[in-house]
Design an enzyme around this catalytic site. Sequence first.
Site, mmCIF file in Angstrom:
data_model
loop_
_atom_site.group_PDB
_atom_site.id
_atom_site.type_symbol
_atom_site.label_atom_id
_atom_site.label_comp_id
_atom_site.label_asym_id
_atom_site.label_seq_id
_atom_site.Cartn_x
_atom_site.Cartn_y
_atom_site.Cartn_z
ATOM 1 N N HIS A 160 -30.457 -13.921 32.783
ATOM 2 C CA HIS A 160 -30.301 -12.725 33.637
ATOM 3 C C HIS A 160 -30.096 -11.541 32.678
ATOM 4 O O HIS A 160 -28.988 -11.275 32.235
ATOM 5 C CB HIS A 160 -29.091 -12.930 34.555
ATOM 6 C CG HIS A 160 -28.826 -11.798 35.501
ATOM 7 N ND1 HIS A 160 -28.942 -11.920 36.872
ATOM 8 C CD2 HIS A 160 -28.437 -10.513 35.286
ATOM 9 C CE1 HIS A 160 -28.631 -10.767 37.450
ATOM 10 N NE2 HIS A 160 -28.313 -9.897 36.505
ATOM 11 N N CYS A 212 -27.189 0.527 35.372
ATOM 12 C CA CYS A 212 -26.086 -0.113 34.664
ATOM 13 C C CYS A 212 -24.848 0.746 34.905
ATOM 14 O O CYS A 212 -24.811 1.901 34.478
ATOM 15 C CB CYS A 212 -26.400 -0.210 33.174
ATOM 16 S SG CYS A 212 -25.030 -0.865 32.228
ATOM 17 N N ASN A 248 -31.573 -4.199 35.916
ATOM 18 C CA ASN A 248 -32.081 -5.558 35.699
ATOM 19 C C ASN A 248 -33.489 -5.502 35.137
ATOM 20 O O ASN A 248 -34.240 -4.568 35.423
ATOM 21 C CB ASN A 248 -32.168 -6.293 37.045
ATOM 22 C CG ASN A 248 -30.817 -6.565 37.642
ATOM 23 O OD1 ASN A 248 -30.077 -7.401 37.157
ATOM 24 N ND2 ASN A 248 -30.482 -5.855 38.702
ATOM 25 N N ASP A 276 -28.208 -7.528 43.696
ATOM 26 C CA ASP A 276 -27.762 -6.957 42.423
ATOM 27 C C ASP A 276 -28.370 -5.563 42.211
ATOM 28 O O ASP A 276 -27.701 -4.636 41.739
ATOM 29 C CB ASP A 276 -28.198 -7.911 41.299
ATOM 30 C CG ASP A 276 -27.610 -7.559 39.952
ATOM 31 O OD1 ASP A 276 -26.870 -6.566 39.855
ATOM 32 O OD2 ASP A 276 -27.917 -8.273 38.975
HETATM 33 MG MG MG Z 1 -27.854 -7.806 37.047
#
Ligand code: MG
Length: 306
Positions: free
Chosen positions: A207, A240, A249, A16
């Site tokens: 998350h 993002c 994150n 991610d």
């Molecule tokens: Mg994420």
Amino acid sequence: MPEKESIKITEVGPRDGLQNEYKPVSTSDKFEFIRLLGLSGIQCIEATSFVKPGAIPQLSDASVLSEKLNFQSGITYSALAPNKKGYETAIQFGYREIAIFTAASNSFTKKNINKTIQESIEIFLDISKQAVLDKIKVRAYISTVVACPYEGIISPSSVLEVAKQLLDQGVYEISLGETIGVAVPNQVEDLLTTLFGKFSPSLFAGHFHDTYGMAIANAAKSLEMGIRSFDSSAGGLGGCPYAPGAAGNVATEDLVYFLENSGYSTGIDLNKVMDASAFISQKIERNLISKTYLALQSRCESVALS
Ligand code: MG
């Protein structure tokens, strides 16, 4: 002294995190990053994604990277599988845990994977039936659990509806993705109250993204309400895509600092996570913005100077 309650942390930096970093990272550097993460005591690492080659250039080396992983090491490596083919490839490499991906907003799944929520769930039904036979654990992500960049606020009942279908398919954990990092604790509370009215908190993970600096506050609210599993990325890796330049994150360092100092055990050595973060920071040629990482790093530097 009573034993500390332990919290599961899934490190999502290699997948991610890197997916949202522009600077290409070589397979050997990814492998070294994963190796350093493993040395910190992290038990669950999401390593890569078996999406169509070319769909996400940063992760196009999924096969080469997976070949290098030691699946006997005691660390659970997982990979994202968008379809049955991705699932089959992943298990050939030795993965015993697969992650699948949908969202609570139709506009988001449409833009992201070109499918409606319902279509994505049907694909996963195919995967999960096979996973039962293969004894593979399946974890599911639901993105946009509080807000969607296209639809705005998402109602907790929409998330519940998707969660119900995924749990019926036998996924063992649902990671609740607050994809754009805009939520505040009251919204997280509303969501979890709705979900926990039907399901046990043990079936969910948090998350959170730190776009507005709310990730730890939201993790604290989730913890208070019974969540014992969180996703994070070393140094806060990843940005993002809906807010260029914003934080990604929640950082593993921030989460571990928060949990360990709140009386919980993560089994993770903060200094060693920082080694992994420092390594990848060099490779992506970008400073990481985790508050804990920066504070501990400057403390190390000032000790070294004195
Ligand atoms: Mg994420």
